[in-house]
Design an enzyme around this catalytic site. Structure first.
Site, PDB file in Angstrom:
ATOM      1  CG  ASN A  62      -2.094  -1.024   1.131  1.00  0.00           C
ATOM      2  OD1 ASN A  62      -2.541  -1.335   0.195  1.00  0.00           O
ATOM      3  ND2 ASN A  62      -2.454  -1.419   2.396  1.00  0.00           N
ATOM      4  CD  GLU A 100      -5.527  -2.445  -1.896  1.00  0.00           C
ATOM      5  OE1 GLU A 100      -6.094  -2.275  -0.695  1.00  0.00           O
ATOM      6  OE2 GLU A 100      -5.942  -3.088  -2.577  1.00  0.00           O
TER       7      GLU A 100
END
Length: 173
Positions: free
Chosen positions: A18, A82
């Protein structure tokens, strides 16, 4: 820099990183929400003999799929970015092995020979080249539908990145 959220993601068997929240929010000025394909550059690390730190000794470029947006299935209240790092062609969906994307997998494997994804690189810099837009993000009735779309996204990325084989050697990095 990567947040401490890098993990082997059970839905794909690929690593998931992330990007920091501030980066994800600023991407909204440049990208619409959705699923993208491209490349990610990560440092290869070794232990510093003088302390417990990991130090970069080289860099490796991997294909990646990026989910950018609100992730409606998970009901996010802020945008996230992500990065699914495809570190090993052996972890790609079996159906991909018979696809025209094979030449990309071979090229990536040769480029990354003896360079597995480092297991510890929190705080290190991750560079990303977004090359293709795959699709809009969407909500799902269940986890199996999400997993199937992730497999499809990986497969489509490996096929479509064939057009971008020059990116890993570009001066951009």
């Amino acid at each position: 820099h990567l947040q401490k959220t890098l993990q082997k993601w059970s839905l794909t068997e690929h690593f998931l990183a992330n990007l920091p929240e501030s980066v994800a929010q600023s991407l909204g000025d440049h990208l619409k929400t959705g699923i993208y394909g491209g490349f990610a550059k990560l440092p290869n690390l070794k232990s510093d003999p003088d302390n417990d730190d990991m130090i970069p000794i080289a860099e490796t470029i991997y294909p990646m799929v990026m989910s950018y947006g609100w992730n409606p299935y998970y009901k996010n209240t802020i945008r996230s970015a992500e990065i699914h790092i495809m570190d090993n062609a052996n972890n790609l969906p079996a159906s991909t092995l018979e696809n025209p994307g094979d030449d990309l997998k071979i090229a990536i494997d040769c480029m990354n020979k003896n360079a597995p994804l480092p297991s510890e690189f929190y705080g290190q810099e991750l560079s990303v080249a977004v090359c293709i837009f795959l699709r809009d993000e969407k909500d799902y009735e269940g986890i199996e539908a999400l997993k199937q779309d992730i497999r499809n996204d990986i497969q489509n990325t490996m096929i479509r990145l064939r057009e971008f084989l020059d990116v890993p050697t570009d001066e951009f990095w």
